[in-house]
Design a protein around this motif. Structure first.
Motif, short mmCIF file in Angstrom:
data_model
loop_
_atom_site.label_atom_id
_atom_site.label_comp_id
_atom_site.label_asym_id
_atom_site.label_seq_id
_atom_site.Cartn_x
_atom_site.Cartn_y
_atom_site.Cartn_z
N GLN A 25 0.86 -1.18 0.00
CA GLN A 25 0.00 0.00 0.00
C GLN A 25 0.90 1.23 0.00
O GLN A 25 1.75 1.37 0.87
CB GLN A 25 -0.90 -0.01 1.23
N PHE A 26 0.71 2.09 -0.97
CA PHE A 26 1.53 3.28 -1.08
C PHE A 26 0.77 4.47 -0.51
O PHE A 26 -0.44 4.58 -0.67
CB PHE A 26 1.88 3.56 -2.55
N PRO A 27 1.50 5.38 0.13
CA PRO A 27 0.85 6.60 0.61
C PRO A 27 0.50 7.52 -0.56
O PRO A 27 0.98 7.33 -1.68
CB PRO A 27 1.92 7.24 1.50
N ASN A 28 -0.34 8.51 -0.33
CA ASN A 28 -0.72 9.45 -1.38
C ASN A 28 0.44 10.34 -1.81
O ASN A 28 0.45 10.85 -2.92
CB ASN A 28 -1.89 10.32 -0.94
N VAL A 29 1.40 10.53 -0.91
CA VAL A 29 2.60 11.31 -1.22
C VAL A 29 3.79 10.37 -1.17
O VAL A 29 3.98 9.64 -0.20
CB VAL A 29 2.77 12.48 -0.21
N ILE A 30 4.57 10.36 -2.24
CA ILE A 30 5.67 9.41 -2.41
C ILE A 30 7.01 10.15 -2.35
O ILE A 30 7.21 11.14 -3.06
CB ILE A 30 5.58 8.69 -3.78
N ASP A 31 7.90 9.66 -1.50
CA ASP A 31 9.27 10.19 -1.45
C ASP A 31 10.17 9.30 -2.30
O ASP A 31 10.19 8.08 -2.11
CB ASP A 31 9.79 10.21 -0.01
N LEU A 32 10.87 9.92 -3.23
CA LEU A 32 11.74 9.19 -4.15
C LEU A 32 13.19 9.62 -3.95
O LEU A 32 13.47 10.75 -3.57
CB LEU A 32 11.36 9.50 -5.60
N ASN A 33 14.08 8.70 -4.24
CA ASN A 33 15.50 8.97 -4.35
C ASN A 33 15.86 8.69 -5.80
O ASN A 33 15.90 7.54 -6.21
CB ASN A 33 16.30 8.07 -3.40
N VAL A 34 16.06 9.74 -6.56
CA VAL A 34 16.36 9.60 -7.98
C VAL A 34 17.80 10.02 -8.19
O VAL A 34 18.11 11.22 -8.15
CB VAL A 34 15.41 10.44 -8.85
N ASP A 35 18.68 9.05 -8.32
CA ASP A 35 20.10 9.32 -8.56
C ASP A 35 20.69 10.21 -7.47
O ASP A 35 21.48 11.10 -7.74
CB ASP A 35 20.27 9.94 -9.95
N LYS A 66 14.15 0.46 -1.73
CA LYS A 66 14.12 1.68 -0.95
C LYS A 66 15.53 1.97 -0.46
O LYS A 66 16.32 1.05 -0.26
CB LYS A 66 13.21 1.52 0.27
N ASP A 67 15.82 3.24 -0.25
CA ASP A 67 17.10 3.60 0.33
C ASP A 67 17.02 3.46 1.85
O ASP A 67 15.97 3.08 2.39
CB ASP A 67 17.56 4.99 -0.13
N LYS A 68 18.10 3.77 2.54
CA LYS A 68 18.15 3.57 3.99
C LYS A 68 17.16 4.44 4.75
O LYS A 68 16.81 4.14 5.88
CB LYS A 68 19.57 3.81 4.51
N ASP A 69 16.65 5.51 4.10
CA ASP A 69 15.69 6.39 4.73
C ASP A 69 14.25 6.11 4.31
O ASP A 69 13.34 6.87 4.64
CB ASP A 69 16.04 7.85 4.44
N GLY A 70 14.04 5.04 3.55
CA GLY A 70 12.69 4.64 3.16
C GLY A 70 12.16 5.27 1.89
O GLY A 70 10.99 5.09 1.55
N ARG A 71 13.01 5.99 1.16
CA ARG A 71 12.59 6.57 -0.11
C ARG A 71 12.68 5.51 -1.20
O ARG A 71 13.62 4.73 -1.23
CB ARG A 71 13.48 7.76 -0.48
N TYR A 72 11.72 5.53 -2.11
CA TYR A 72 11.75 4.60 -3.23
C TYR A 72 12.82 5.04 -4.22
O TYR A 72 12.93 6.23 -4.54
CB TYR A 72 10.39 4.53 -3.92
N VAL A 73 13.61 4.09 -4.69
CA VAL A 73 14.75 4.40 -5.56
C VAL A 73 14.36 4.25 -7.02
O VAL A 73 13.84 3.21 -7.43
CB VAL A 73 15.95 3.48 -5.24
N ILE A 74 14.60 5.31 -7.78
CA ILE A 74 14.46 5.28 -9.24
C ILE A 74 15.86 5.52 -9.78
O ILE A 74 16.47 6.57 -9.53
CB ILE A 74 13.51 6.39 -9.74
N ASP A 75 16.39 4.55 -10.49
CA ASP A 75 17.77 4.60 -10.94
C ASP A 75 17.86 5.22 -12.34
O ASP A 75 17.92 4.51 -13.35
CB ASP A 75 18.36 3.19 -10.94
N CYS A 76 17.82 6.54 -12.37
CA CYS A 76 17.98 7.24 -13.64
C CYS A 76 18.42 8.68 -13.34
O CYS A 76 18.45 9.10 -12.19
CB CYS A 76 16.70 7.21 -14.47
N ASP A 77 18.74 9.43 -14.37
CA ASP A 77 19.20 10.81 -14.22
C ASP A 77 18.09 11.66 -13.59
O ASP A 77 16.99 11.75 -14.12
CB ASP A 77 19.57 11.34 -15.61
N SER A 78 18.41 12.28 -12.47
CA SER A 78 17.40 13.03 -11.73
C SER A 78 16.91 14.28 -12.47
O SER A 78 15.73 14.63 -12.37
CB SER A 78 17.94 13.43 -10.35
#
Length: 115
Positions: A25-35, A66-78
């Protein structure tokens, strides 16, 4: 038809292995780590086009790192991914020399056909 676990035999009445994992279940607001850049966006932005890659990634059917802080990781140019988010929000493309890279990312995420 009887299903047998490869790890052990099931006893009568014992539940078998899950065919489907519990969906995330994903929250309505998503924290991402993009590059290495932290981005926050709405789940509705990422899932705007239900049959496309980003929507699939955030549907709960796939596991997302997810990274160590719980952000979802997208592996591409930010920087380019920022333009992808803008495209999802406003369906507009940037001007200048970055547009070719954005078009490639749109293709990768399956979004080029929606423009």
């Amino acid at each position: 038809m009887t299903y047998r676990s490869s790890a052990r035999n099931l006893k009568p009445g014992e539940p078998g292995p899950r065919l489907y994992e519990e969906r995330t279940q994903f929250p309505n607001v998503i924290d991402l780590n993009v590059d290495g850049r932290y981005v926050t966006t709405k789940l509705s932005t990422l899932t705007k086009y239900p049959r496309k890659m980003l929507a699939s990634m955030f549907s709960g059917r796939q596991e997302i790192d997810k990274d160590k802080d719980g952000r979802y990781v997208i592996d591409c140019d930010s920087k380019i991914f920022g333009h992808i988010l803008e495209f999802l929000r406003f369906e507009s493309l940037p001007y200048g020399n970055v547009v070719d890279a954005v078009l490639e990312y749109l293709e990768f995420f399956g979004l080029r056909a929606v423009r």
